[in-house]
Motif scaffolding. Structure first.
Motif, short mmCIF file in Angstrom:
data_model
loop_
_atom_site.label_atom_id
_atom_site.label_comp_id
_atom_site.label_asym_id
_atom_site.label_seq_id
_atom_site.Cartn_x
_atom_site.Cartn_y
_atom_site.Cartn_z
N LEU B 187 43.30 88.28 91.37
CA LEU B 187 43.03 89.01 90.14
C LEU B 187 41.75 89.83 90.19
O LEU B 187 41.75 91.01 89.78
N GLU B 188 40.68 89.27 90.69
CA GLU B 188 39.42 90.02 90.72
C GLU B 188 39.57 91.31 91.54
O GLU B 188 39.21 92.40 91.09
N ARG B 189 40.15 91.16 92.72
CA ARG B 189 40.35 92.32 93.59
C ARG B 189 41.29 93.35 92.95
O ARG B 189 41.04 94.56 93.00
N GLU B 190 42.34 92.86 92.31
CA GLU B 190 43.32 93.79 91.72
C GLU B 190 42.77 94.49 90.47
O GLU B 190 43.12 95.64 90.20
N ILE B 191 41.93 93.81 89.71
CA ILE B 191 41.30 94.47 88.57
C ILE B 191 40.38 95.59 89.07
O ILE B 191 40.37 96.70 88.52
N ALA B 192 39.64 95.31 90.13
CA ALA B 192 38.75 96.33 90.70
C ALA B 192 39.56 97.54 91.16
O ALA B 192 39.20 98.70 90.89
N ARG B 193 40.69 97.29 91.83
CA ARG B 193 41.51 98.40 92.32
C ARG B 193 42.11 99.19 91.16
O ARG B 193 42.14 100.42 91.16
N CYS B 194 42.59 98.47 90.14
CA CYS B 194 43.19 99.12 88.97
C CYS B 194 42.16 100.06 88.31
O CYS B 194 42.48 101.19 87.93
N GLY B 195 40.93 99.56 88.19
CA GLY B 195 39.88 100.40 87.61
C GLY B 195 39.54 101.59 88.48
O GLY B 195 39.43 102.72 88.01
N LYS B 196 39.40 101.35 89.75
CA LYS B 196 39.06 102.41 90.71
C LYS B 196 40.12 103.52 90.69
O LYS B 196 39.80 104.71 90.82
N ASP B 197 41.37 103.10 90.51
CA ASP B 197 42.46 104.08 90.48
C ASP B 197 42.60 104.75 89.11
O ASP B 197 43.51 105.55 88.90
N GLY B 198 41.72 104.39 88.18
CA GLY B 198 41.77 105.02 86.85
C GLY B 198 42.92 104.55 85.99
O GLY B 198 43.38 105.27 85.10
N ARG B 199 43.42 103.34 86.25
CA ARG B 199 44.61 102.86 85.54
C ARG B 199 44.32 101.75 84.54
O ARG B 199 45.25 101.24 83.90
N LEU B 200 43.08 101.35 84.41
CA LEU B 200 42.78 100.19 83.54
C LEU B 200 42.61 100.66 82.09
O LEU B 200 41.52 101.04 81.66
N PHE B 201 43.70 100.60 81.33
CA PHE B 201 43.73 101.19 79.99
C PHE B 201 43.43 100.19 78.88
O PHE B 201 43.04 100.60 77.80
N ALA B 202 43.69 98.91 79.10
CA ALA B 202 43.56 97.97 77.98
C ALA B 202 43.28 96.56 78.49
O ALA B 202 43.62 96.22 79.63
N PHE B 203 42.64 95.77 77.63
CA PHE B 203 42.27 94.39 77.98
C PHE B 203 42.57 93.47 76.80
O PHE B 203 41.99 93.63 75.72
N HIS B 204 43.49 92.55 77.01
CA HIS B 204 43.94 91.64 75.95
C HIS B 204 43.44 90.22 76.22
O HIS B 204 43.52 89.75 77.35
N VAL B 205 43.01 89.54 75.18
CA VAL B 205 42.54 88.16 75.35
C VAL B 205 43.23 87.18 74.41
O VAL B 205 43.66 87.53 73.30
N CYS B 206 43.34 85.95 74.88
CA CYS B 206 43.77 84.78 74.12
C CYS B 206 43.52 83.62 75.07
O CYS B 206 42.68 83.74 75.96
#
Lengths: 274, 274
Positions: B187-206
């Motif tokens: 997850l940590e690596r994939e979140i970094a990649r998602c952000g780097k690729d400009g695709r991290l649009f939203a963050f949901h929590v529960c």
């Protein structure tokens, strides 16, 4: 792909939970199944040599003992207790000539998955001398991510194969269960890698029902769900797996019914859908 | 890591399901939350301009409209019907000035995940002209693998990011929900990649409760489960995400109780655990 022969199929005793192991052995053999995987609860109060003898006399192969594991702990006392129980599991496996103990590795909601994974690796390594002494294999079973809170911190095949490789003993491998892994977009590739690395020790089948009514006790019979079981079997065989296909189904619904009819349905579904 | 300010937190209307949207807007604003994410059922029977005006007047930011998607189909009629509904979702988003539609992408137990994924990609591509015309973003939300049978064939972040990249429009990205993804060893690596690729649009929590009593409707309040929410928020922010943190909790148990007390608990938990 060709259908399997029932002699290539084993049944987990938990699948026919209402039966004592003596009945299970007799009925599995009579139905033409080739093997049995023994859950530890089925051994309670039995003499291991007697069970071993009954299995052999029935012409069944013992595929595995289920289950060891639960390596995660919050303190030293818990760790030591878990270790002692895992030693007993290895001895029970040797006692019934089961070549393998399947490991449900554990997790704890109060600690991170990274901490749990480190405890799992350490716990397996601590078992190696006894596993080597009795020549019993240890199969890490990756569990579905819905069990990551308190059952297993190993939730995909890649993580399981990596851990087996890191431990590096020829006695440590992986149990692939379609129920836990079918959704993985990398499953075909990871099964191939697991086989290439010599870690593919076991193959479990059942199906995923829609809707699933209970997260633990509503597994489906092969063919009544959405898992492409035969396709996955193809990947497993292509990866060099030559063991028996193990039917492992937890189903409150099925346990309530007639177990002879249930076993007949399993035989039929094994031929049609595995 | 520092706690968030409530002005950085948005609430999904489904979280306080018993409230009509007019009440939700008023109470979220009064409690100090910065935003609202609107579920489509909350808009039923409303004029969009009136809802938009009430949200603006209350000083809330509209983060997203939930949800479009369900691209999987068994025939052309189903496909066309789904497409028309997704066009309406985009228009509704534009109508309340929501910059984004969250996509629950769909799956069907009678077809393979590979087929479903191809239908999902095609379905999103078919929506692009309308999304571009109204300048509405589309966020692929990877869903937990336990929903792979009939809710989404996109079950990890890597698959979602890859698909967004393959589609290649700046309007297509990913919604990261800790409930669906917390177990992922990458997850940590994939979140970094998602952000780097400009695709991290939203963050949901529960949070994830142990035991989870219902596969859909027993999500936990932040802090009452095992998800390392703050650690994941750190990864998301490090990846460049600057949007609001969205609280999305389906809970039959909480919906039965007093919603004002529930919202106060959400505010408290946001400060302590997000």
């Amino acid at each position: 792909m060709e259908a399997v022969d029932l002699s290539q199929v084993a049944v987990h005793t938990i699948t026919t939970k209402p039966w004592p192991i003596e009945t299970a052995i007799e009925r599995y053999a009579r139905a033409g199944f080739g093997g049995i995987t023994v859950w530890r609860d089925a051994l309670e109060g039995r003499e291991l040599p007697a069970v071993r003898r009954q299995i052999t006399d029935a012409g069944l192969q013992t595929v595995a003992l289920v289950r060891g594991g639960f390596f995660c702990h919050r303190n030293e006392e818990e760790r030591a207790k878990g270790h002692a129980d895992n030693l007993r599991a290895i001895e029970e496996a040797a006692g019934i000539d089961a070549p393998m103990v399947v490991l449900v590795c554990g997790a704890h909601p109060a600690q991170t998955l990274a901490v749990s994974r480190a405890q799992i690796r350490e716990g397996i390594e601590r078992l190696l001398p006894e596993a080597e002494r009795l020549n019993v294999q240890l199969a890490i079973e990756p569990l579905h991510p819905m069990y990551a809170d308190d059952r297993s911190a190993i939730n995909d095949l890649a993580t399981a194969t990596d851990m087996a490789n890191q431990i590096g003993s020829p006695l440590v491998g992986v149990a692939v269960d379609v129920y836990h892994l079918w959704w993985d977009p990398n499953l075909e590739r990871e099964i191939a890698r697991c086989g290439k690395d010599g870690r593919l020790f076991a193959f479990h089948v059942c199906d995923w029902r829609t809707p699933t009514r209970h997260m633990l006790l509503d597994r489906g019979l092969m063919g009544e769900g959405c898992i492409p079981i035969r396709e996955i079997r193809g990947w497993v065989e292509k990866a060099g797996f030559k063991g028996l296909h193990e039917v492992e189904i937890f189903s409150e619904e099925r346990w309530k019914g007639d177990q002879d009819a249930w076993l007949a349905a399993i035989a039929d579904a094994s031929l049609k859908h595995v």
